[in-house]
Design an enzyme around this catalytic site. Sequence first.
Site, PDB file in Angstrom:
ATOM      1  CE  LYS A 104      21.057 -20.192  35.009  1.00 10.84           C
ATOM      2  NZ  LYS A 104      21.624 -20.983  36.111  1.00 10.84           N
TER       3      LYS A 104
HETATM    4  P1  NAD Z   1      12.329 -26.311  39.934  1.00 12.35           P
HETATM    5  O1  NAD Z   1      11.600 -25.688  38.814  1.00 12.35           O
HETATM    6  O2  NAD Z   1      12.558 -27.787  39.967  1.00 12.35           O
HETATM    7  O3  NAD Z   1      11.604 -25.942  41.329  1.00 12.35           O
HETATM    8  C1  NAD Z   1      11.288 -24.636  41.703  1.00 12.35           C
HETATM    9  C2  NAD Z   1      10.367 -24.692  42.925  1.00 12.35           C
HETATM   10  O4  NAD Z   1      10.097 -23.344  43.361  1.00 12.35           O
HETATM   11  C3  NAD Z   1       8.997 -25.318  42.651  1.00 12.35           C
HETATM   12  O5  NAD Z   1       8.545 -25.988  43.820  1.00 12.35           O
HETATM   13  C4  NAD Z   1       8.120 -24.085  42.379  1.00 12.35           C
HETATM   14  O6  NAD Z   1       6.736 -24.337  42.622  1.00 12.35           O
HETATM   15  C5  NAD Z   1       8.690 -23.118  43.382  1.00 12.35           C
HETATM   16  N1  NAD Z   1       8.447 -21.718  43.048  1.00 12.35           N
HETATM   17  C6  NAD Z   1       8.531 -21.127  41.824  1.00 12.35           C
HETATM   18  N2  NAD Z   1       8.236 -19.811  41.931  1.00 12.35           N
HETATM   19  C7  NAD Z   1       7.977 -19.579  43.238  1.00 12.35           C
HETATM   20  C8  NAD Z   1       7.619 -18.439  43.984  1.00 12.35           C
HETATM   21  N3  NAD Z   1       7.474 -17.249  43.381  1.00 12.35           N
HETATM   22  N4  NAD Z   1       7.443 -18.567  45.321  1.00 12.35           N
HETATM   23  C9  NAD Z   1       7.597 -19.769  45.923  1.00 12.35           C
HETATM   24  N5  NAD Z   1       7.932 -20.893  45.276  1.00 12.35           N
HETATM   25  C10 NAD Z   1       8.115 -20.804  43.953  1.00 12.35           C
HETATM   26  O7  NAD Z   1      13.722 -25.503  40.020  1.00 12.35           O
HETATM   27  P2  NAD Z   1      15.079 -25.986  40.678  1.00 12.35           P
HETATM   28  O8  NAD Z   1      15.917 -26.614  39.630  1.00 12.35           O
HETATM   29  O9  NAD Z   1      14.797 -26.684  41.943  1.00 12.35           O
HETATM   30  O10 NAD Z   1      15.766 -24.557  40.975  1.00 12.35           O
HETATM   31  C11 NAD Z   1      15.429 -23.794  42.129  1.00 12.35           C
HETATM   32  C12 NAD Z   1      16.477 -22.706  42.322  1.00 12.35           C
HETATM   33  O11 NAD Z   1      17.765 -23.312  42.451  1.00 12.35           O
HETATM   34  C13 NAD Z   1      16.606 -21.711  41.170  1.00 12.35           C
HETATM   35  O12 NAD Z   1      16.946 -20.438  41.710  1.00 12.35           O
HETATM   36  C14 NAD Z   1      17.773 -22.238  40.366  1.00 12.35           C
HETATM   37  O13 NAD Z   1      18.423 -21.236  39.620  1.00 12.35           O
HETATM   38  C15 NAD Z   1      18.650 -22.746  41.491  1.00 12.35           C
HETATM   39  N6  NAD Z   1      19.622 -23.741  41.076  1.00 12.35           N
HETATM   40  C16 NAD Z   1      19.233 -24.911  40.479  1.00 12.35           C
HETATM   41  C17 NAD Z   1      20.189 -25.855  40.120  1.00 12.35           C
HETATM   42  C18 NAD Z   1      19.805 -27.191  39.557  1.00 12.35           C
HETATM   43  O14 NAD Z   1      20.701 -28.029  39.413  1.00 12.35           O
HETATM   44  N7  NAD Z   1      18.549 -27.454  39.274  1.00 12.35           N
HETATM   45  C19 NAD Z   1      21.555 -25.571  40.322  1.00 12.35           C
HETATM   46  C20 NAD Z   1      21.924 -24.373  40.926  1.00 12.35           C
HETATM   47  C21 NAD Z   1      20.944 -23.470  41.294  1.00 12.35           C
END
Ligand code: NAD
Length: 430
Positions: A104
């Site tokens: 990561k």
């Molecule tokens: P992103 O940045 O596209 O979206 C994150 C969302 O969470 C946004 O709507 C943001 O406003 C909201 N957010 C941020 N902080 C917050 C808080 N404290 N309280 C409430 N809402 C909050 O990110 P993403 O790519 O959708 O990733 C979201 C989660 O999924 C993360 O934990 C990431 O590690 C995990 N993840 C993502 C992927 C991927 O392919 N993008 C893969 C596996 C896991």
Amino acid sequence: MADDPFENMLAQMDRATAYADIDGGVFERLKHPERTLKVTLPVELESGNTEVFEGYRCQFDSARGPFKGGVRYHPTVTQREVEALAGWMTWKTALVDLPYGGAKGGVICEPKELTDRDLERLTRRYTEGIRRMIGPETDVPAPDMNTNSQTMAWMMDTYSMYEGYTVPKVVTGKPLEIGGTPGRVAATGRGVSIVTERLFEYLERDLSEATVAIQGFGNVGSNAARLLDEAGARIVATSDVTGAAYDPDGLDVPRLTRHVEAGGPIEAYVDGDLRGAADERDGWDAPDHIGNDELLCLDVDVLIPAAVEGVITAENVNELRASAIVEAANGPTTVAADEVLTERDVQVVPDILANAGGVIVSYLEWVQNSQEFSWPEQTVNAELERRIGSAFDETIARYDEGDVPDLRTAAYTLALERTASAHEYRGLFP
Ligand code: NAD
């Protein structure tokens, strides 16, 4: 515990070792990342000021194959968090049986305060900082929070400039035009939707009668919402950092998506900033505005945390009323909260299974890059469904053996045994 994700990950591993068939010496090795690089990144911003950022790349374990893991831009990034996320990637790639290890990266920054030019310079500088560690056969980055296909394009370009030729395979999650795969953007949300459907089949419950609350409406949350909405579930609440929109009759997911894609915060959606003449004409009623804490405690069939880690804790777990939790975010539940959920018989599909769709399709992108061949989206989606579906079935089969207390322990048992077995075959160098 909530504020130390690494301790949380170690506690999850400890919980599973009682049920896993692993040599004690190998287990000890699995608790330590192979290496973490910390880089200092001076960047001249568009404003003319020079700011010094800090970034990390952790390579946790490579016994099963090249390191694989996303890059996160966020003000609260820490070395411990990056190491925990790299560990979770290791267990995730093992559970869904990809020929990868886990890694990561993260940069401490507030992307909202940076221009596109600033982000490009920061990304290129970060890539230069970690470029001796990464490579198409050694360590392959991908997007995570606040990074996207554009970020991957800049990383790929910077790496390729140093190599002297184009190396698409060094990152995944690229734009289609430079070696990305169809289906990657929605892959994690699609995987979340698939495992939710499989969970309902397993529990012999009807998804079309289910209510769902999703914390976070970013890449993962919005795609999971869209696909579950299409599958007939009722999405009653979703949120971003500004708060949540709640409608017990079900949100209009396509309308909310258009609002968010146009750059609007959820706060503005529920406060009625969208209520222009057209909305009044079609009689649209804005949903209620509730806080993120309230969203987590709604009386729904499925809660999907899809934002940040450590949101379901000992402090709020007794207020939670969802009967199932599908962990789209990494590490949303602390170990203390997990124990309460297990006692209460709340089914939790763990992050290393629920959000594995992203890394599965990243792998499919990497394979296509190796083949110098591209597959149609239906092939990618079918392969995603096959792979995450069989990991789900294996986890359920392990759980149904009856000795492990919950799905997370079942998943960890499988992942730790696979990784430990790779270590045992390879032996200890020198
Ligand atoms: P992103 O940045 O596209 O979206 C994150 C969302 O969470 C946004 O709507 C943001 O406003 C909201 N957010 C941020 N902080 C917050 C808080 N404290 N309280 C409430 N809402 C909050 O990110 P993403 O790519 O959708 O990733 C979201 C989660 O999924 C993360 O934990 C990431 O590690 C995990 N993840 C993502 C992927 C991927 O392919 N993008 C893969 C596996 C896991």
